[in-house]
Design an enzyme around this catalytic site. Structure first.
Site, PDB file in Angstrom:
ATOM      1  N   TYR A 128      20.532  -4.759  15.513  1.00  7.46           N
ATOM      2  CA  TYR A 128      19.077  -4.721  15.325  1.00  7.46           C
ATOM      3  C   TYR A 128      18.696  -5.338  13.976  1.00  7.46           C
ATOM      4  O   TYR A 128      18.004  -6.333  13.908  1.00  7.46           O
ATOM      5  CB  TYR A 128      18.583  -3.271  15.365  1.00  7.46           C
ATOM      6  CG  TYR A 128      18.178  -2.779  16.722  1.00  7.46           C
ATOM      7  CD1 TYR A 128      18.793  -3.242  17.873  1.00  7.46           C
ATOM      8  CD2 TYR A 128      17.165  -1.827  16.861  1.00  7.46           C
ATOM      9  CE1 TYR A 128      18.410  -2.775  19.123  1.00  7.46           C
ATOM     10  CE2 TYR A 128      16.782  -1.361  18.103  1.00  7.46           C
ATOM     11  CZ  TYR A 128      17.398  -1.832  19.233  1.00  7.46           C
ATOM     12  OH  TYR A 128      17.018  -1.359  20.451  1.00  7.46           O
ATOM     13  N   SER A 129      19.164  -4.687  12.894  1.00  7.52           N
ATOM     14  CA  SER A 129      18.712  -5.066  11.558  1.00  7.52           C
ATOM     15  C   SER A 129      19.188  -6.456  11.183  1.00  7.52           C
ATOM     16  O   SER A 129      20.270  -6.887  11.564  1.00  7.52           O
ATOM     17  CB  SER A 129      19.250  -4.070  10.527  1.00  7.52           C
ATOM     18  OG  SER A 129      18.703  -2.806  10.743  1.00  7.52           O
ATOM     19  N   GLU A 244      17.441   7.352  19.950  1.00  3.51           N
ATOM     20  CA  GLU A 244      18.166   7.467  18.699  1.00  3.51           C
ATOM     21  C   GLU A 244      17.720   8.716  17.950  1.00  3.51           C
ATOM     22  O   GLU A 244      18.467   9.284  17.166  1.00  3.51           O
ATOM     23  CB  GLU A 244      17.890   6.206  17.855  1.00  3.51           C
ATOM     24  CG  GLU A 244      18.692   6.130  16.564  1.00  3.51           C
ATOM     25  CD  GLU A 244      18.325   4.925  15.714  1.00  3.51           C
ATOM     26  OE1 GLU A 244      17.438   4.160  16.119  1.00  3.51           O
ATOM     27  OE2 GLU A 244      18.918   4.763  14.655  1.00  3.51           O
ATOM     28  N   ASN A 382      11.864   7.211   5.794  1.00  3.69           N
ATOM     29  CA  ASN A 382      10.967   8.374   5.806  1.00  3.69           C
ATOM     30  C   ASN A 382       9.531   7.986   5.462  1.00  3.69           C
ATOM     31  O   ASN A 382       8.586   8.664   5.871  1.00  3.69           O
ATOM     32  CB  ASN A 382      11.501   9.455   4.859  1.00  3.69           C
ATOM     33  CG  ASN A 382      12.691  10.180   5.468  1.00  3.69           C
ATOM     34  OD1 ASN A 382      13.278   9.706   6.446  1.00  3.69           O
ATOM     35  ND2 ASN A 382      13.039  11.328   4.916  1.00  3.69           N
ATOM     36  N   GLU A 383       9.363   6.879   4.740  1.00  6.31           N
ATOM     37  CA  GLU A 383       8.008   6.408   4.452  1.00  6.31           C
ATOM     38  C   GLU A 383       7.358   5.862   5.723  1.00  6.31           C
ATOM     39  O   GLU A 383       6.174   6.087   5.966  1.00  6.31           O
ATOM     40  CB  GLU A 383       8.050   5.330   3.363  1.00  6.31           C
ATOM     41  CG  GLU A 383       8.336   5.876   1.966  1.00  6.31           C
ATOM     42  CD  GLU A 383       9.731   6.450   1.814  1.00  6.31           C
ATOM     43  OE1 GLU A 383      10.677   5.906   2.431  1.00  6.31           O
ATOM     44  OE2 GLU A 383       9.887   7.452   1.089  1.00  6.31           O
TER      45      GLU A 383
END
Lengths: 399, 379
Positions: A128-129, A244, A382-383
Site C-alpha cells: 500500500y504505502s 485491518e 492517530n491524527e
C-alpha cells in the site's frame, strides 16, 4: 445490563484456554514473553498448529475454512491468545487479503489463494504505502500499464512489514493517471519471484529489519491477477482497511503488557523496596490500569453492538486513538521500570545468547517501546483518526 | 454480556429525560440557583410523583429499583439536565443509610423520603478531615440514658432543607480510628444545633453545623454503636456511582453544547468546527467521553458485587471521572471562547457542576490512592 459473559461464552473461553495450554509450544510462548524476535519458521509453526485445529481464520466464514465466530468469540480468542503469549497471527493474508478476495475476487482467485493462505503455501505482504505518501494512501504512484494480457508494473512500495518473508504481495497500483486520485487505482496480486521485484530491508530505530522497501522494475503481471475491476481498487482498499481495524483496541496486548510491567516492578528494587510499592510509580501504573479497564469495556460495548461481525466506523477510530495510547504508555512504564538496564543495545541478548547483561526482563523493554511508536502512526495515524472522529461527530452522526 | 437497559429502566430514562427537558430548562434552573432555598419543592414533588426517588430503592425498602444501573440511569439524566435538587443527599445517602440501618421506628422515614415529603443530610465531614472517612472528632456521650452530641461539621450539603441530619460522632476511639464511630438521627431543629448556610458553586446549598450539647434520646441512634464507619463505607459506594453518573450526564450536555457551537459559530468566514486545531481537541473529548461512559457502566454494574470488586470499580470510576471531568469542563469552555465565561450561558453551570463533583467524598487523587491500595490487597 449484565457485565458477565454468557454460559456458552465462558465455556468457549475455557475451550480456548485448554487448547492453548495443550498446543502452544512452550518455547514459542517463552520467546513471545521475553520479547524476542520470532523467525519465519516460528510464525509458520504457530499458523500450522492453529490451522490443524481449524482456528487460524477466526474472521472467515465457515464455507472458506474459517471459524465463523461472532465478534464476542473473536474477542475472547484474541484476548486468551495475548494472555497466553502466542505469536500474533500474521494478518496480511488472513485478516486483510482474505476478506477482500471473498468479497471482490473471482471464483478462480478464491479457489486458488484462500486455501493457500490457510495452508501456509503463500506468505502475503501489503503493498500500500509508498515513499512520500504517508497516511495519504490514495496518492499511489506505482504504475501498471496494460500490455496485452499483462500489466507492466513500475514503482516502489515501502514500510512493507515482513516483506522479507513473503512470496506474494497485494498492491495498489495506478492504472489511470488522468482521473481523480481515487478513481485510477487498481488492486493487483504480484508474485514476488517475478523478475524485476526487489526487496530491500529497512532497519528500524529499534534495530530490527521489520519492514522493507519493495521495488518494481518492468514487472510483468498477468491480468488474471487483477482483483475485481480495473480502476476500482480504492473501493477494495478501503474495505480492507475496515478489516485491518477489527482488533484495533489491542486489549489483550495491553493486559499482557501490564502484567509484564507488574512482574518487572515487583523485582526491581527502589530505595530498598519493590518498585511497585513506590507511590509515584504505583500511581502511574494505576492510572493506565484504570484507563485500560474503561477501554476494555468500550471495546466490549462496541463488539456487542457490532452484530454479525460488521466492522464499526467511527468507534474503531476512537478505539485506535485510546488503545494505542494505552499500549504506548504501558511500554513506557516497562522501560522506566527496567531502570539503567533499559540502556544496553544488545541485539544478541534479544536472541537469548547473552545472559550476562542485566536481568532478562530488561532486555526487550526499550526495543518494544521504540517499536511501538509505530502504533500511533500506522493504519491511519492517530491524527487522521481524530479528523475522522471530529468530522463524524460534528456532523451530528454516529450515536 | 449485554449492555442494554431493561424495559423498565428504559422507560424510566425516557420519562425522566422528557420531564426534565420540558420542566427544567436553563431559565428554570437559574431561578432555582438564585432562590433562597436553593432547590425547588415543586420540582422535588414532581420527581417523587414520577417515581424517580422510588427507583433508587429496592422493593424490600419500599421502592422498585435500587440497583447500580437504576441509580446510574437516574443520575445520568439529572446530570444531563443540570438538576441541583438534593437527590444524592436525601435519597441515596440519607434514605439509603436509614434503609440499611434503621429500626422499626425509623424505617417509615424511608417511605417519606420516597414520597418526597422528607429531606435528609449527612453531617459527617469536619474541618481538617478532608476526605478521610475515619476522621471524626465529634463526640457522643451517654448522659442519664440520653445521648449528648458535641462537635462541628463542615460543608453539610442540604442541611438547611433537611428534616433530619444524620450525624456521625464517636462513642469511643481516637479522632482517626475506624472503630467507635456511630450515626445519629438528629432533628435539624433540635436544641443546640446551629446552621450557618451558604450556596455551593455547583448549585444547591450547604451549611457549617455546630452541635453544642445536643441532647437526644437513646432511640436517636441509627444502627449499632461503632457501626458508623462500615455503614458509611458501604453506602458511599452507591454515592460514587451516583456522582459518577451525574457528572457523565453533565459532561454529555457540555460536549453537546460545544458540538452545536463549533458548527454554528463563524470566524474568518468559516464555522470554527472546520479548524483542525479545534477538531482534534473535540475528537479527544469524544474519545474520553467513551471512557467515562464505560467506567460508569463498570461502577454501576459491579455495585451489587463483593466489596473488593465493587470498591475497585468505584475507585476507578471516580478517578477517571475526576480526570475526564476536568478535561471536559476546561476544554468545552476553551472551545467556546469568551461566551463560556458568562454565568448566563448554560455551559457555566454544567462546567461548575462537573468540577465540584471532584470535591465530594474524594477527588481523583484520593481515589487513585484507594485504587492502588485495593489492587495491591487483591494481588
Amino acid at each position: 445490563m449484565d457485565l458477565n459473559y454468557t454460559k456458552e461464552e465462558i465455556a468457549f473461553r475455557e475451550e480456548v484456554r485448554e487448547f492453548l495450554a495443550e498446543s502452544l509450544p512452550s518455547e514459542l510462548a517463552a520467546k513471545v514473553r521475553a520479547g524476542e524476535e520470532l523467525t519465519k519458521a516460528d510464525q509458520e509453526r504457530w499458523h500450522a498448529i492453529l490451522n490443524a485445529r481449524g482456528w487460524l481464520a477466526p474472521n472467515w466464514p465457515v464455507e472458506y475454512g474459517g471459524c465463523g465466530w461472532d465478534a464476542v468469540r473473536r474477542h475472547i480468542f484474541e484476548e486468551e491468545c495475548a494472555l497466553a503469549g502466542t505469536p500474533r497471527i500474521v494478518p496480511f493474508g488472513l485478516a486483510m487479503l482474505g476478506p477482500v478476495l471473498m468479497q471482490f475476487g473471482s471464483d478462480e482467485q478464491k479457489a486458488h489463494y484462500l486455501p493457500r493462505i490457510l495452508n501456509g503455501d503463500d506468505w502475503w505482504c501489503q503493498g500500500y504505502s509508498e515513499p512520500g505518501a504517508g497516511s495519504d494512501l490514495a496518492s499511489v504512484r506505482t504504475r501498471a500499464v496494460r500490455d496485452g494480457d499483462h500489466y507492466i508494473v513500475n514503482g516502489q512500495k515501502t514500510w512493507t512489514t515482513l516483506g522479507q518473508h513473503a512470496n506474494m504481495i497485494f498492491c495498489l497500483v495506478r492504472t489511470d493517471p488522468d482521473v481523480k486520485q481515487q478513481a485510477g487505482i487498481s488492486f493487483l496480486l504480484v508474485d514476488m519471484n517475478t523478475p524485476g521485484v526487489e526487496v530491500r530491508p529497512i532497519t528500524l530505530l529499534d534495530g530490527t529489519p521489520e519492514v522493507n522497501e519493495v521495488f518494481f522494475d518492468d514487472v510483468k503481471v498477468s491480468v488474471e491477477n487483477l482483483v475485481g475491476e480495473e480502476n476500482k481498487g480504492w473501493t477494495y482498499a478501503k474495505y480492507l482497511l475496515t478489516h485491518e481495524r477489527t482488533n484495533i483496541a489491542g486489549v489483550g496486548f495491553s493486559r499482557a503488557g501490564l502484567a509484564a510491567v507488574k512482574r518487572i516492578a515487583r523485582q526491581e528494587m527502589a530505595g530498598g523496596r519493590p518498585l511497585i510499592e513506590n507511590p509515584y510509580f504505583a500511581a502511574r501504573l494505576a492510572q493506565v490500569e484504570i484507563d485500560l479497564m474503561a477501554m476494555a469495556t468500550t471495546n466490549l460495548r462496541i463488539i456487542s453492538r457490532a452484530a454479525s461481525g460488521q466492522a464499526p466506523g467511527v468507534e474503531s477510530s476512537m478505539l485506535k486513538v485510546k488503545g494505542t495510547a494505552i499500549r504506548q504508555e504501558i511500554n513506557n512504564l516497562a522501560r522506566h521500570a527496567a531502570g539503567p538496564f533499559a540502556m544496553p543495545f544488545v541485539s544478541e541478548a534479544l536472541e537469548g545468547d547473552n545472559n550476562s547483561i542485566g536481568p532478562d526482563y530488561a532486555r526487550p523493554v526499550t526495543r518494544q517501546y521504540l517499536n511501538n511508536r509505530k502504533l500511533s502512526i500506522f493504519g491511519g495515524s492517530n491524527e487522521i483518526q481524530r479528523g475522522i472522529i471530529a468530522k463524524t461527530m460534528l456532523a451530528g452522526g454516529a450515536r | 454480556m449485554n449492555f442494554e437497559l431493561t424495559e423498565e429502566q428504559q422507560m424510566l430514562q425516557d420519562t425522566l429525560r422528557r420531564f426534565l427537558a420540558d420542566r427544567y430548562d436553563s431559565s428554570v434552573r437559574n431561578g432555582i440557583l438564585d432562590s433562597d432555598l436553593g432547590y425547588s419543592p415543586d420540582i422535588w414533588r414532581q420527581l417523587a410523583e414520577l417515581g424517580v426517588i422510588g427507583a433508587l430503592f429496592t422493593e424490600d425498602q419500599g421502592g422498585f429499583g435500587g440497583s447500580g444501573i437504576d441509580i446510574a440511569t437516574v443520575f445520568e439524566e439529572l446530570g444531563r439536565a443540570g438538576v441541583v435538587e438534593p437527590m444524592l443527599d436525601t435519597a441515596i445517602i440519607g434514605g439509603g443509610l436509614i434503609a440499611a440501618l434503621g429500626d422499626d421506628a425509623q424505617m417509615p422515614l424511608v417511605e417519606f423520603v420516597i414520597a418526597g415529603e422528607t429531606h435528609l443530610a449527612l453531617a459527617h465531614g469536619e474541618a481538617g478531615a478532608r476526605y478521610d472517612l475515619d476522621h471524626v472528632a465529634t463526640r457522643a456521650e451517654e448522659r442519664d440514658g440520653d445521648i449528648l452530641l458535641s462537635g462541628r461539621k463542615a460543608v453539610v450539603v442540604n442541611a438547611e432543607a433537611a428534616d433530619y441530619l444524620i450525624v456521625s460522632a464517636r462513642d469511643s476511639g481516637s479522632v482517626t480510628s475506624q472503630e467507635g464511630i456511630s450515626l445519629f438521627l438528629v432533628p435539624r431543629d433540635a436544641a443546640g444545633v446551629t446552621l450557618v448556610g451558604y450556596p455551593l458553586v455547583g448549585g444547591g446549598r450547604a451549611a457549617e453545623v455546630a452541635l453544642d450539647g445536643v441532647r437526644l434520646p437513646a432511640t436517636a441512634r441509627l444502627g449499632a454503636s461503632g457501626a458508623g464507619y462500615t455503614a458509611l463505607n458501604e453506602r458511599l459506594a452507591a454515592a460514587h456511582v451516583a456522582l459518577s453518573a451525574e457528572a457523565l450526564g453533565a459532561m454529555e450536555s457540555a460536549t453537546a453544547l460545544t458540538r452545536d457551537y463549533l458548527m454554528t459559530r463563524k470566524q474568518f468566514g468559516r464555522a470554527i468546527g472546520t479548524f483542525q486545531a479545534l477538531q482534534h481537541r473535540f475528537a479527544d473529548l469524544m474519545v474520553e467521553m467513551e471512557q467515562a461512559r464505560s467506567v460508569v457502566i463498570l461502577a454501576a454494574g459491579h455495585l451489587e458485587d463483593s466489596a473488593p470488586t465493587r470498591d475497585l470499580n468505584t475507585a476507578a470510576a471516580r478517578n477517571l471521572i475526576g480526570r475526564v471531568g476536568r478535561l471536559v469542563a476546561e476544554d468545552t469552555i476553551q472551545l467556546h471562547g469568551g461566551i463560556a465565561m458568562t454565568q448566563e450561558y448554560e455551559l457555566a453551570h454544567f462546567a461548575k457542576r462537573i468540577l465540584m463533583t471532584d470535591h465530594r467524598f474524594g477527588d481523583a487523587d484520593y481515589h487513585l490512592e484507594r485504587f492502588v491500595a485495593l489492587s495491591s490487597a487483591a494481588a
